[in-house]
Design an enzyme around this catalytic site. Sequence first.
Site, short mmCIF file in Angstrom:
data_model
loop_
_atom_site.label_atom_id
_atom_site.label_comp_id
_atom_site.label_asym_id
_atom_site.label_seq_id
_atom_site.Cartn_x
_atom_site.Cartn_y
_atom_site.Cartn_z
N CYS A 45 -3.96 -5.15 69.31
CA CYS A 45 -3.92 -3.96 69.78
C CYS A 45 -5.02 -3.62 70.92
O CYS A 45 -4.81 -2.95 71.78
CB CYS A 45 -3.72 -2.81 68.76
SG CYS A 45 -2.30 -2.84 67.99
N HIS B 104 -5.72 3.86 72.81
CA HIS B 104 -4.77 3.07 72.16
C HIS B 104 -3.79 4.09 71.19
O HIS B 104 -4.24 4.74 70.59
CB HIS B 104 -5.08 1.96 71.31
CG HIS B 104 -4.30 1.31 70.18
ND1 HIS B 104 -3.04 0.90 70.74
CD2 HIS B 104 -4.17 1.01 69.08
CE1 HIS B 104 -2.36 0.15 69.87
NE2 HIS B 104 -3.02 0.32 68.91
N ASN C 61 3.57 2.57 67.88
CA ASN C 61 2.30 1.73 68.30
C ASN C 61 2.82 0.49 69.15
O ASN C 61 3.56 -0.27 68.43
CB ASN C 61 1.68 1.42 67.16
CG ASN C 61 0.40 0.34 67.29
OD1 ASN C 61 0.52 -0.28 68.25
ND2 ASN C 61 -0.74 0.27 66.30
N1 COA Z 1 7.40 6.85 54.21
C1 COA Z 1 7.23 7.45 53.10
N2 COA Z 1 6.17 7.21 52.19
C2 COA Z 1 5.50 6.02 52.66
C3 COA Z 1 5.87 5.16 53.66
C4 COA Z 1 6.82 5.87 54.72
N3 COA Z 1 7.17 5.27 55.79
N4 COA Z 1 4.66 4.55 53.86
C5 COA Z 1 4.11 4.53 52.93
N5 COA Z 1 4.42 5.31 52.00
C6 COA Z 1 3.80 6.19 51.04
C7 COA Z 1 3.07 5.00 50.03
O1 COA Z 1 3.84 4.10 49.35
C8 COA Z 1 2.09 5.74 49.12
O2 COA Z 1 2.89 6.27 48.11
P1 COA Z 1 2.29 6.25 46.55
O3 COA Z 1 1.03 7.13 46.68
O4 COA Z 1 3.37 6.38 45.71
O5 COA Z 1 1.75 5.03 46.35
C9 COA Z 1 1.89 7.22 50.07
O6 COA Z 1 2.93 7.10 51.11
C10 COA Z 1 0.65 7.19 50.68
O7 COA Z 1 0.20 5.81 51.21
P2 COA Z 1 -1.05 5.68 51.91
O8 COA Z 1 -1.09 4.41 52.53
O9 COA Z 1 -2.43 6.21 51.31
O10 COA Z 1 -0.79 6.80 53.32
P3 COA Z 1 -1.60 7.09 54.32
O11 COA Z 1 -1.94 8.49 54.25
O12 COA Z 1 -2.98 6.37 54.51
O13 COA Z 1 -0.72 6.92 55.68
C11 COA Z 1 -0.45 5.27 57.19
C12 COA Z 1 -0.24 5.51 55.78
C13 COA Z 1 -0.03 3.89 57.35
C14 COA Z 1 0.35 6.08 58.16
C15 COA Z 1 -1.96 5.25 57.74
O14 COA Z 1 -2.84 4.91 56.57
C16 COA Z 1 -2.31 4.63 59.04
O15 COA Z 1 -1.93 5.20 59.92
N6 COA Z 1 -3.16 3.57 58.96
C17 COA Z 1 -3.41 2.97 60.16
C18 COA Z 1 -2.55 2.02 60.76
C19 COA Z 1 -2.57 1.62 61.83
O16 COA Z 1 -2.95 2.33 62.93
N7 COA Z 1 -2.59 0.49 62.21
C20 COA Z 1 -2.61 -0.28 63.46
C21 COA Z 1 -4.12 -0.14 64.03
S1 COA Z 1 -3.99 -0.90 65.64
#
Ligand code: COA
Length: 318
Positions: free
Chosen positions: A113, A245, A275
Amino acid sequence: MKFSRILGTGSYLPARVMTNADLESIVDTTDAWIRERTGIESRHLVADDETCCDLAEVASWRALESAGLRPSDIDLILVATTTPDQFFPSTACLLQQRLDIHGCPAFDLQAVCAGFVYAMDVADKYIRTGAAKHVLVVGSETFSRVLDWSDRATCVLFGDGAGAVVIGAADEPGIISTHIHADGTYKDLLQIPGGHGNGRPDAAFVEMRGNEVFRFAVTTLGRIVDETLEANGMTRDDIDWLIPHQANIRIIQATARKLDLPMDRVVVTVQEHGNTSSASIPLALDQAVRDGRVKRGETILMEAFGGGFTWGSVLAKY
Ligand code: COA
């Protein structure tokens, strides 16, 4: 001519749109969850017969047209991509053939990215040293092809698209400074592990520890803002536009707060594009240039964070 400047911009999004509602029928997710956690509402996906090079080509023609240049004026082609159509030739060589350019160097650059920011850093240095006069810099991605569509934690986040800029030599900046970094310590947090050399040739899909990536991204992007301003003796007030980004609206908001910039000075496309990895900054820049928000002479800060980890910034007068 000691500097480089952006002469033109272009972008392209594939026609097919997948909304959060569409995703609800594919994985166990909801529109509300995706919007709340990421800000994403929809994303564009390539058609089955559409390639990364196809996207790059349309964006490139648009950037050339906006720069008022012909393909034969280009003397370096850089394509930032993590999703090339084939191992080799590089997407840059495939693109060179489409544009009917012959002989100039052309290569891909892979920093996930942060790829576009890395490519701008390279392009700027080529121009400053006199090694090139007009560089075509492209970010093009077909991330939909490297997603595990049964993994709700990753498949809702990404989209496909391409953005391009043409950079040329100038007497004044233009690009004020570029800053790029990497730390491979974090290689396991965000990766496509598949490869012939690591015994996992079939593991060709994105794996991510989202929460850890999120925290690291916010901290690191805050630091790159400080580094960029300090390197140029500038303050937050000197920045007209943040063009980040586009991974997650909450990461973007955190960087905007760091700069004390209201959100109407931040170009946000993540809601419509998801993204798009290395394509996201040039896509956002092109949109803001074409709709008249970003004007000549304004100071723009572009920043990105990606797998590796890699991260960086480009500070420029548009
Ligand atoms: N829909 C519903 N629930 C979902 C889900 C979806 N698409 N994806 C994950 N979950 C659930 C998980 O299973 C977890 O459930 P649990 O508590 O029962 O285990 C819960 O949601 C919370 O997961 P978590 O990973 O802690 O959520 P979060 O608040 O961190 O949000 C992201 C997840 C991926 C949105 C967030 O971590 C994020 O944006 N991270 C950065 C990703 C990124 O930008 N990557 C590229 C960088 S260039």
